[in-house]
Design an enzyme around this catalytic site. Structure first.
Site: not given
Length: 227
Positions: A14-15
């Site tokens: 997700y980063e």
């Protein structure tokens, strides 16, 4: 407790990986796997609009941030909740993104069930609901609520893994951080950092240095233990 590979992969997912600095949806300068100037004491440099890094550096910053900043923030509440590995990994991902679990847990007053229910509400940035954050919170909640394998089964799997490892030239890192260098000696460039507990297969030994199998990278065996 320590973050497992599952927790680290969730953060990476997700980063995302950015080798050139950019501004996140909240307007904060970010690089690597979500590293910001809030982690300056750990990264030891200031991110500006022209900052660039390598993938290896991004991995290093991620590991350092998790170990030195975010794990202590979650471990602070482990005495209260006695987290299992899935709960712990989910909270590390949440903490890495939000910066704390103090509010999420109401400083240790919420139950685990209440924590899971509230977790998904942290999906805003800049006053707006973001689809990416909504997906992340849902996946963190799902992981948090996923039971772990029974202890007996895990021990049996570990025993089998150790038997396999003993047949190879396997070393386990015993120091907090072990530099991986381009050659057999401290004069060579640091290319990576292994953390305590990492298992490394060695295919060549020169004095007290070992070459990592299939790649020309070396570690000092003084900070390891052979399995």
């Amino acid at each position: 407790m320590q973050t497992s590979k599952k927790g680290i992969e969730l953060i990476k997912k997700y980063e995302g990986l950015y080798l050139h600095a950019y501004k996140c949806p909240a307007g904060v300068l970010t690089i690597g796997y979500g590293t910001t100037n809030a982690d300056k004491e750990i990264t030891c440099f200031t991110i500006n609009s022209n900052t660039t890094i390598t993938k290896e550096k991004a991995e290093e910053l991620l590991k350092k941030s998790i170990e030195k900043k975010y794990e202590p923030l979650v471990n602070k509440y482990n005495g209260i909740y006695k987290f299992n590995q899935n709960e712990y990994d989910a909270l590390i991902s949440f903490c890495y993104n939000i910066g704390s679990i103090k509010q999420l847990t109401q400083n240790g007053k919420r139950t685990k069930k209440e924590i899971a229910a509230v977790m998904v509400k942290y999906n805003h940035a800049g006053g707006k609901v973001l689809k990416g954050l909504t997906r992340r919170r849902e996946e963190e909640k799902k992981l948090f609520l996923t039971p772990v394998k029974q202890v007996k089964q895990v021990k049996q799997e570990n025993k089998q893994d150790n038997k396999k490892d003993n047949k190879k030239n396997i070393y386990i890192v015993t120091s907090a951080g072990l530099n991986v260098r381009a050659g057999a000696g401290k004069k060579y460039k640091i290319l990576d950092v292994k953390k305590k507990g990492d298992k490394i297969e060695i295919d060549k030994v020169v004095k007290n240095w070992g070459r990592i199998k299939n790649i020309n990278r070396w570690i000092c065996l003084n900070y390891t233990k052979k399995l």
